[in-house]
Every structure is written in structure tokens, then in C-alpha cells.
Design an enzyme around this catalytic site. Structure first.
Site, short mmCIF file in Angstrom:
data_model
loop_
_atom_site.label_atom_id
_atom_site.label_comp_id
_atom_site.label_asym_id
_atom_site.label_seq_id
_atom_site.Cartn_x
_atom_site.Cartn_y
_atom_site.Cartn_z
N TRP A 171 55.48 -16.40 7.88
CA TRP A 171 54.90 -15.94 6.60
C TRP A 171 54.95 -14.44 6.49
CZ3 TRP A 171 49.82 -13.33 6.01
CH2 TRP A 171 49.77 -12.92 4.65
N GLU A 183 57.15 -19.76 4.85
CA GLU A 183 56.42 -19.94 4.14
C GLU A 183 55.91 -18.97 2.78
OE1 GLU A 183 51.19 -20.17 4.67
OE2 GLU A 183 52.72 -19.66 6.39
N LYS A 206 54.00 -17.56 -0.91
CA LYS A 206 52.60 -17.39 -1.50
C LYS A 206 52.74 -16.93 -2.86
CE LYS A 206 48.23 -15.56 0.23
NZ LYS A 206 47.63 -14.90 1.38
N ASP A 249 51.21 -24.08 1.82
CA ASP A 249 50.04 -23.90 2.01
C ASP A 249 49.29 -24.32 0.88
OD1 ASP A 249 47.45 -22.37 2.19
OD2 ASP A 249 48.60 -21.68 4.21
N HIS A 309 48.18 -21.53 -1.24
CA HIS A 309 49.15 -20.44 -1.66
C HIS A 309 49.70 -20.50 -2.87
CE1 HIS A 309 49.96 -18.38 2.57
NE2 HIS A 309 48.78 -18.47 2.14
N HIS A 344 50.12 -26.33 5.73
CA HIS A 344 49.01 -25.63 6.16
C HIS A 344 48.02 -26.06 5.04
CE1 HIS A 344 50.73 -21.78 8.29
NE2 HIS A 344 51.08 -23.01 9.09
N ASP A 369 43.41 -17.81 -2.70
CA ASP A 369 43.76 -18.19 -1.45
C ASP A 369 42.56 -17.94 -0.43
OD1 ASP A 369 45.02 -19.17 0.91
OD2 ASP A 369 45.99 -17.31 0.97
N ASP A 405 40.84 -19.65 1.90
CA ASP A 405 41.08 -20.44 2.87
C ASP A 405 39.44 -20.89 3.64
OD1 ASP A 405 43.59 -19.97 4.05
OD2 ASP A 405 43.18 -17.97 4.06
N ASP A 440 44.91 -24.31 8.52
CA ASP A 440 44.90 -23.01 8.22
C ASP A 440 43.70 -22.44 7.43
OD1 ASP A 440 45.36 -20.21 8.06
OD2 ASP A 440 47.22 -20.44 6.82
#
Length: 415
Positions: free
Chosen positions: A181, A222, A224, A255, A258, A282, A290, A292, A322
């Protein structure tokens, strides 16, 4: 509890579901825990504050301050979650001892303690180069930087990481997944979006040109949508990496945080796996961006698990977690998300798949919808509790008290 399980098992059996077969299949699906939940993505370099689009909010007491504390916390989490586990490491978690090692010079021996820990716990290791929080991330760029020296530094870092991952796979006899990433991007609107993407492509090509044993390491890339400080253009977009992965036979990493808030990765799986051999997930939870957040049992988590199971993707999809929340007990956060991931997979495994597929294939969408709604209230809790009991982990809410005990006896003593 046994009688509750037997009763629930009978209910599912009447719908054609083999609960014991579901248990056996779930035992083969690994979930890769992310080491960075335990210390807020700090690592062991002491290189300063986070940057590169990463932000951790909160300051709950008890953060792991070194590798020994972090491994102790991971051990605690492993004791609370059932099923097959792996551990996902970032490069900035190297342990070079008193030696000062540049990130482009890290070697397998700097992860010897992690390898020994993995052998002891019988878990595989996954890996990530750390293209952030470093002085050589210049003006928000690493592998796509217009500065050739910056690019060369990060290319060396990427090559070093693949060699470390290869060593993981060789030492553990378990293929390591190494995920790339890259947070490069522009805060404001760029004039030229092509040149940085060409530089990123060329840098990745140079990294992946170094031959690595595919039995020991597999590479993932990855995308985003945007990052903090890169709101207007992210070089490594979804379209960039979808094309790169397909052309270069790499795993595509999706992800959950993302993409645009109205997009979900569950809907992307069947499309992506038509054109790439394998996918890395992820699993996270974005709230407006994003962010998380800790993975909860929401519709998207269930949908991700359903797509993996319904299409027999469990051999082609690698599941990693993640998220990083420092506003609550970190062990609690880790465990909530990890248990939910396994729970969602088990929910998918005990769907009456044949009945649902037959109804859909025959055009009986009324029955399909009716079944989808009825299974929402089937007695799943006894099935999950039995699975936990068979893996000798706490059943129901008992794990919460164990985390509180650990907090009082271990976390509270950290300054």
C-alpha cells in the site's frame, strides 16, 4: 449448553445445513490479525508522529510500548478467538536491537523474534512494507516521487521486504502474503495525473523484478480512494491496481475503508475474481471516511463473508483485519473485530445454500426473499458458542471479563 446446541443443530439440519461440516470448513479459513492495533501503528523505529494518510484517534491507557508487550497482548487476543489465525506485520516492527538500521536495509534477522514467536504459536506471518511515517516520504510521495533518489530508497525498501517475507514463508512452511500500500497523492488538484502513475508502475515493476520463491511469498497491491493530505488525487487508485494486478498476476487487495462511502467491497469480489487469481481482504469499517473503526457485525461484514463462502472463494481469498482504535481498550477492540469476522464466516457457512440457490435458479424470488428473512432469526448463538467451546476459548460474554482482568493485571501497569 449442549442441549441448546443439539436443538439448534436440528433446526439447521431441517433446512439441509450440515453444522459439523461448517465447523470443519471454518477451521481451514485463516484470519490474519494486524499487529498495529496493539500500539497505534507506532512500530519500534521511534521515527516520530504518523504521516502518510494514517491517523489514530484516542489515548486509552495501556498501549504496547515494545515488542515484548505487543507479543504479550497478541497472545491474550489469540486466547480469546476461535479458529485458524495468522499475524500481519508491518516493516516498522523490525527489532534490530541496538543497531540503527535504515528502512531500506532491514533484513530477515531483524524479525527473528517474530519468527520464533510464530513457530511457538503455530501461526503464519503476513507482511507489509511501510511506505509512511518516514523522512524519505518527501512531499507526500514515495514510489511515485519525481525525485529519483526518493524512489530508489523506497524501491530498495520494497525489495528488502519481499526478501523478509520470503524468509517468513521458508522458515514457517507457510506462504506469506506481502501487501503493498503506497499513500502517494496530492492534497490539491494536480495538472498531470499520468506521470506519477507511470513512475509508480515503473517502481513496482523494479521491485517485483527481483525473483522470489512464490511458494514462500505472494505479493498483493492495495488501492485507496484518498488519504489525509491526498484528498484530490491518490496515485494508486482502484483502477490503477486492478489493472496492475490483472496484468502482473498479483493479488488485489480490497480494503473495506478505501472506497467511496456508498461502495462496498462485498459487491466487488465476484467481478475482481473473474480477472485476478486471488484477492486479499483488509476488513475494516469506515465511518464517513477511511477511519478504520472496529469491525462490527453489520450488513457489509456479513455480505463479505457470504460472498466468500457462497462462491467457494475461501481458497482464493485471504482475509486480514485492518483497523486501529485507541479510544477504547485495545485488546477489546482487537477481539471484537476478530470474533466478528469468524462469526460472520460461520453465519455464511450455515446458510441453507442449496434451498436459496434452487429458489433463485427456478425464478422463485418470493421464496428466496422469504428464506433470506427467516434465517435471520434462526438460533445461531448456540452454534457459535459450541464452536468457541470446541476451540477452548471463552463462550458468550465471558471473554469480556478476561480482558478486564488482563487490563487490571497487565495494561494498567504500563506508564
Amino acid at each position: 449448553m449442549a442441549s441448546m446446541f443439539d436443538s439448534a443443530k436440528q433446526v439447521y439440519g431441517e433446512l439441509g445445513v450440515d453444522v459439523e461440516a461448517a465447523f470443519k470448513r471454518l477451521d481451514q479459513i485463516a484470519v490474519s490479525l494486524h499487529c498495529w492495533q496493539g500500539d497505534d501503528v507506532a512500530g519500534f523505529e521511534n521515527s516520530g508522529a504518523l504521516d502518510g494518510g494514517i491517523q489514530v484517534t484516542g489515548n486509552y491507557p495501556g498501549r504496547a510500548r515494545n515488542a515484548e508487550e505487543l507479543r504479550s497482548d497478541i497472545d491474550e487476543v489469540l486466547s480469546l478467538i476461535p479458529g485458524k489465525k495468522r499475524l500481519n506485520l508491518h516493516a516498522l516492527y523490525a527489532e534490530p536491537g541496538k543497531e540503527k538500521v535504515s528502512r531500506d536495509e532491514i533484513r530477515p534477522e531483524h524479525f527473528a523474534n517474530w519468527i520464533a514467536w510464530a513457530k511457538k504459536n503455530n501461526v503464519g506471518l503476513d507482511f507489509n512494507p511501510s511506505f509512511f511515517s518516514h523522512p524519505m516520504m518527501k512531499d507526500g510521495f514515495t514510489l511515485s516521487s519525481p525525485d529519483a533518489e526518493v524512489r530508489k530508497f523506497w524501491i530498495r525498501h520494497g525489495i528488502a521486504c519481499r526478501k523478509i517475507a520470503e524468509a517468513f514463508g521458508r522458515e514457517l512452511g507457510d506462504t506469506c502474503i506481502t501487501n503493498f500500500w503506497v499513500p502517494d497523492g496530492y492534497k490539491d488538484i494536480p495538472f498531470d495525473r499520468l506521470a506519477p502513475r507511470e513512475r509508480l508502475r515503473d517502481s513496482l515493476d523494479e521491485i517485483f523484478a527481483v525473483e522470489i520463491d512464490q511458494n514462500c511469498n505472494r505479493d498483493a497491491v492495495e488501492s485507496k480512494l484518498f488519504g489525509i493530505g491526498a484528498e484530490s488525487c491518490t496515485v494508486g487508485s482502484h483502477e490503477f491496481y486492478m489493472g496492475y494486478a490483472a496484468r502482473n498476476k498479483k493479488l488485489l487487495c480490497l480494503d473495506a475503508g478505501h472506497f467511496h462511502p456508498t461502495e462496498v467491497i462485498s459487491d466487488k469480489l465476484t467481478s475482481c475474481l473473474m480477472f485476478v487469481d486471488e484477492v486479499l481482504l483488509h476488513v475494516s469499517r469506515g465511518v464517513r471516511w477511511d477511519s478504520d473503526h472496529v469491525v462490527i457485525m453489520n450488513e457489509e461484514l456479513k455480505a463479505i463473508a457470504e460472498e466468500v463462502i457462497r462462491h467457494n472463494y475461501d481458497k482464493r481469498v485471504h482475509i486480514g483485519l485492518d483497523y486501529f482504535d485507541a479510544s477504547i481498550n485495545r485488546i477489546m477492540a482487537w477481539t471484537i473485530g476478530a470474533r466478528n469476522m469468524s462469526k460472520a464466516l460461520l453465519m455464511a457457512l450455515v446458510e441453507p445454500a442449496k434451498q436459496l440457490r434452487d429458489a433463485e435458479n427456478s425464478g422463485d424470488f418470493s421464496t428466496r426473499l422469504a428464506l433470506m428473512e427467516e434465517i435471520k432469526t434462526l438460533p445461531f448463538a448456540p452454534i457459535w458458542n459450541e464452536y468457541c467451546e470446541r476451540h477452548n476459548v471463552p463462550v458468550g460474554t465471558a471473554w469480556i471479563e478476561e480482558v478486564k482482568r488482563y487490563e487490571k493485571s497487565v495494561l494498567a501497569k504500563r506508564a
